[in-house]
Motif scaffolding. Structure first.
Motif, PDB file in Angstrom:
ATOM      1  N   GLY A 123      -6.199 -18.532  33.446  1.00 13.68           N
ATOM      2  CA  GLY A 123      -7.469 -19.190  33.143  1.00 13.68           C
ATOM      3  C   GLY A 123      -8.191 -19.656  34.392  1.00 13.68           C
ATOM      4  O   GLY A 123      -9.407 -19.516  34.512  1.00 13.68           O
ATOM      5  N   ARG A 124      -7.431 -20.163  35.365  1.00 11.39           N
ATOM      6  CA  ARG A 124      -8.047 -20.625  36.623  1.00 11.39           C
ATOM      7  C   ARG A 124      -8.518 -19.459  37.474  1.00 11.39           C
ATOM      8  O   ARG A 124      -9.602 -19.496  38.053  1.00 11.39           O
ATOM      9  N   CYS A 125      -7.711 -18.407  37.547  1.00  8.82           N
ATOM     10  CA  CYS A 125      -8.058 -17.248  38.378  1.00  8.82           C
ATOM     11  C   CYS A 125      -9.303 -16.524  37.867  1.00  8.82           C
ATOM     12  O   CYS A 125     -10.089 -15.993  38.642  1.00  8.82           O
ATOM     13  N   MET A 126      -9.475 -16.497  36.541  1.00  5.61           N
ATOM     14  CA  MET A 126     -10.586 -15.762  35.950  1.00  5.61           C
ATOM     15  C   MET A 126     -11.784 -16.659  35.651  1.00  5.61           C
ATOM     16  O   MET A 126     -12.790 -16.194  35.110  1.00  5.61           O
ATOM     17  N   SER A 127     -11.671 -17.924  36.007  1.00  2.00           N
ATOM     18  CA  SER A 127     -12.780 -18.888  35.841  1.00  2.00           C
ATOM     19  C   SER A 127     -13.385 -18.825  34.440  1.00  2.00           C
ATOM     20  O   SER A 127     -14.605 -18.717  34.266  1.00  2.00           O
ATOM     21  N   MET A 128     -12.555 -18.886  33.437  1.00  2.00           N
ATOM     22  CA  MET A 128     -13.029 -18.817  32.061  1.00  2.00           C
ATOM     23  C   MET A 128     -13.531 -20.172  31.584  1.00  2.00           C
ATOM     24  O   MET A 128     -13.136 -21.219  32.092  1.00  2.00           O
ATOM     25  N   LYS A 129     -14.407 -20.127  30.590  1.00  7.25           N
ATOM     26  CA  LYS A 129     -14.851 -21.358  29.954  1.00  7.25           C
ATOM     27  C   LYS A 129     -13.671 -22.012  29.252  1.00  7.25           C
ATOM     28  O   LYS A 129     -12.708 -21.345  28.872  1.00  7.25           O
ATOM     29  N   LYS A 130     -13.774 -23.322  29.044  1.00  4.31           N
ATOM     30  CA  LYS A 130     -12.682 -24.072  28.423  1.00  4.31           C
ATOM     31  C   LYS A 130     -12.318 -23.493  27.063  1.00  4.31           C
ATOM     32  O   LYS A 130     -11.140 -23.318  26.745  1.00  4.31           O
ATOM     33  N   GLN A 131     -13.332 -23.149  26.261  1.00  4.97           N
ATOM     34  CA  GLN A 131     -13.085 -22.639  24.915  1.00  4.97           C
ATOM     35  C   GLN A 131     -12.237 -21.371  24.968  1.00  4.97           C
ATOM     36  O   GLN A 131     -11.232 -21.234  24.272  1.00  4.97           O
ATOM     37  N   GLN A 132     -12.625 -20.430  25.821  1.00  3.01           N
ATOM     38  CA  GLN A 132     -11.916 -19.158  25.913  1.00  3.01           C
ATOM     39  C   GLN A 132     -10.569 -19.312  26.604  1.00  3.01           C
ATOM     40  O   GLN A 132      -9.611 -18.601  26.283  1.00  3.01           O
ATOM     41  N   SER A 133     -10.457 -20.241  27.531  1.00  2.00           N
ATOM     42  CA  SER A 133      -9.207 -20.468  28.237  1.00  2.00           C
ATOM     43  C   SER A 133      -8.099 -20.900  27.289  1.00  2.00           C
ATOM     44  O   SER A 133      -6.963 -20.422  27.376  1.00  2.00           O
ATOM     45  N   ARG A 157     -16.663   0.193  21.562  1.00  2.00           N
ATOM     46  CA  ARG A 157     -17.255  -0.656  22.595  1.00  2.00           C
ATOM     47  C   ARG A 157     -16.685  -2.076  22.527  1.00  2.00           C
ATOM     48  O   ARG A 157     -16.401  -2.699  23.547  1.00  2.00           O
ATOM     49  N   GLN A 158     -16.490  -2.584  21.301  1.00  2.00           N
ATOM     50  CA  GLN A 158     -15.926  -3.928  21.142  1.00  2.00           C
ATOM     51  C   GLN A 158     -14.499  -3.996  21.674  1.00  2.00           C
ATOM     52  O   GLN A 158     -14.069  -5.017  22.211  1.00  2.00           O
ATOM     53  N   LEU A 159     -13.767  -2.905  21.536  1.00  2.00           N
ATOM     54  CA  LEU A 159     -12.370  -2.898  21.951  1.00  2.00           C
ATOM     55  C   LEU A 159     -12.194  -2.788  23.458  1.00  2.00           C
ATOM     56  O   LEU A 159     -11.269  -3.347  24.026  1.00  2.00           O
ATOM     57  N   VAL A 160     -13.046  -2.015  24.109  1.00  2.00           N
ATOM     58  CA  VAL A 160     -12.784  -1.662  25.513  1.00  2.00           C
ATOM     59  C   VAL A 160     -13.727  -2.313  26.517  1.00  2.00           C
ATOM     60  O   VAL A 160     -13.618  -2.064  27.714  1.00  2.00           O
ATOM     61  N   GLY A 161     -14.620  -3.185  26.059  1.00  2.00           N
ATOM     62  CA  GLY A 161     -15.663  -3.655  26.967  1.00  2.00           C
ATOM     63  C   GLY A 161     -15.381  -4.918  27.760  1.00  2.00           C
ATOM     64  O   GLY A 161     -16.203  -5.307  28.586  1.00  2.00           O
ATOM     65  N   ASP A 162     -14.252  -5.580  27.551  1.00  2.00           N
ATOM     66  CA  ASP A 162     -13.993  -6.873  28.197  1.00  2.00           C
ATOM     67  C   ASP A 162     -12.768  -6.758  29.106  1.00  2.00           C
ATOM     68  O   ASP A 162     -11.637  -6.657  28.648  1.00  2.00           O
ATOM     69  N   ILE A 163     -13.002  -6.816  30.428  1.00  2.00           N
ATOM     70  CA  ILE A 163     -11.922  -6.651  31.407  1.00  2.00           C
ATOM     71  C   ILE A 163     -10.879  -7.753  31.276  1.00  2.00           C
ATOM     72  O   ILE A 163      -9.681  -7.542  31.531  1.00  2.00           O
ATOM     73  N   ARG A 164     -11.295  -8.933  30.831  1.00  2.00           N
ATOM     74  CA  ARG A 164     -10.354 -10.042  30.685  1.00  2.00           C
ATOM     75  C   ARG A 164      -9.269  -9.720  29.654  1.00  2.00           C
ATOM     76  O   ARG A 164      -8.127 -10.156  29.780  1.00  2.00           O
ATOM     77  N   MET A 165      -9.654  -8.932  28.651  1.00  2.00           N
ATOM     78  CA  MET A 165      -8.686  -8.568  27.607  1.00  2.00           C
ATOM     79  C   MET A 165      -7.612  -7.620  28.146  1.00  2.00           C
ATOM     80  O   MET A 165      -6.470  -7.631  27.686  1.00  2.00           O
ATOM     81  N   TYR A 166      -7.979  -6.801  29.127  1.00  2.00           N
ATOM     82  CA  TYR A 166      -6.991  -5.907  29.740  1.00  2.00           C
ATOM     83  C   TYR A 166      -5.982  -6.709  30.563  1.00  2.00           C
ATOM     84  O   TYR A 166      -4.784  -6.412  30.548  1.00  2.00           O
ATOM     85  N   VAL A 167      -6.488  -7.707  31.280  1.00  2.00           N
ATOM     86  CA  VAL A 167      -5.598  -8.565  32.079  1.00  2.00           C
ATOM     87  C   VAL A 167      -4.660  -9.333  31.146  1.00  2.00           C
ATOM     88  O   VAL A 167      -3.449  -9.410  31.377  1.00  2.00           O
TER      89      VAL A 167
END
Length: 312
Positions: free
Chosen positions: A89-99, A219-229
């Motif tokens: 969460g810190r490395c990817m600088s995510m919002k609190k909600q998503q973190s 597109r919904q499945l593959v579009g968010d790099i954070r989900m791959y991490v």
């Protein structure tokens, strides 16, 4: 190599069951409401029966001790997953909600709806007994600590949903465990009925997963790099931590060790989406994590199955 081939054949058989669900979703043969109905049938009827049937085995003090042993291992791994989630969460600088949702996704896996059918196909009834204990521990943490994480993500009041523990799945675990503890067998006609109903869990659960995947766009499945991490951490790093603990530190290659490793190799828990919707957190973010990790697990679960076959 024989055991590896048999394991891969079993996994191929299971994952092929996802295909009819995808086809039905794309062809709009089944609606999302009908999918929810099948999902409810599995969660409330077939899955508890599978658990009860799996626990119809002779009482053993050794197995009872292994239940406590598995709980200790799970708590250690939950703590490691929590540490990874905070770091991520810190490395990817995510919002609190998503973190906080990311933290939930890394800690809690689909140990019941997907884990139990996969383990049943790979290792049989004894393994499902251990998988049911893992699921019980998972649910206790999920409906206490997990609920609080989602509530923090949604910015709502923090409270533990202890009543949610009283689900049909949990009742299945409790009833099955009590039958095991007191060495009680169900009467023939009842035992066979429970066995047949429980056997429907694997095909129905895999079809439901296919329906859920098919209802989403590529597109919904593959579009968010954070989900791959997140998926890499969930499907590779965390089960590898469990693998190292069990195989290299504890030198344990038992059936219980295999179950623990594979359960932690399962994708994100499906209830991440349910809880996010219930408490008005980021449902879209949760949905992407569940579905992408589920799709990628079709590749990673066989890899850990091979690894376990070699290690054993």
């Amino acid at each position: 190599m024989g055991s590896i081939g048999e394991s891969l054949n079993s996994l191929a058989m299971i994952f092929l069951m996802i295909v009819p669900g995808i086809i039905c979703a794309k062809a709009k043969v089944l609606t999302s409401e009908q999918t929810g109905g099948i999902n409810s049938l599995v969660a409330n009827v077939t899955w508890p029966c599978l658990v009860v049937d799996a626990m119809q085995i002779d009482f053993s003090v050794t197995m009872l001790k292994q239940c406590g042993y598995s709980m200790i291992i799970m708590i250690i791994v939950f703590a490691a997953a929590l540490g990874l989630a905070v770091l991520l969460g810190r490395c990817m600088s995510m919002k609190k909600q998503q973190s906080y949702i990311m933290t939930f996704m890394l800690i809690f896996a689909n140990t019941g709806f997907m884990g139990i059918p996969v383990i049943n196909a790979l290792y049989g009834k004894e393994a499902v007994f251990y998988a049911s204990i893992v699921e019980m521990v998972n649910d206790i943490f999920m409906f206490t600590v997990g609920i609080m994480l989602i509530q923090i993500a949604a910015g709502t009041a923090k409270k533990m949903e202890l009543r949610s523990l009283l689900s049909p799945g949990m009742f299945g675990v409790i009833i099955g465990f009590l039958l095991f503890l007191f060495d009680i067998r169900l009467p023939g006609f009842l035992g066979r009925s429970v066995n047949l109903i429980g056997a429907a869990t694997t095909p129905l659960s895999m079809i439901v997963i296919g329906l859920q995947v098919g209802q989403q766009s590529i597109r919904q499945l593959v579009g968010d790099i954070r989900m791959y991490v997140m998926s890499f951490m969930k499907l590779i790093v965390i089960p590898l931590i469990v693998f190292v603990i069990m195989i290299f530190i504890l030198h344990d290659t038992s059936m219980l060790a295999k179950v623990l490793i594979l359960e932690f190799a399962m994708p994100v828990a499906a209830c991440t989406v349910i809880f996010s919707a219930q408490y008005k957190a980021d449902v879209a973010f949760a949905t992407r994590g569940v579905l992408l990790s589920t799709v990628l697990s079709i590749i990673t679960i066989p890899l850990f199955t091979i690894l376990l076959s070699i290690a054993a």
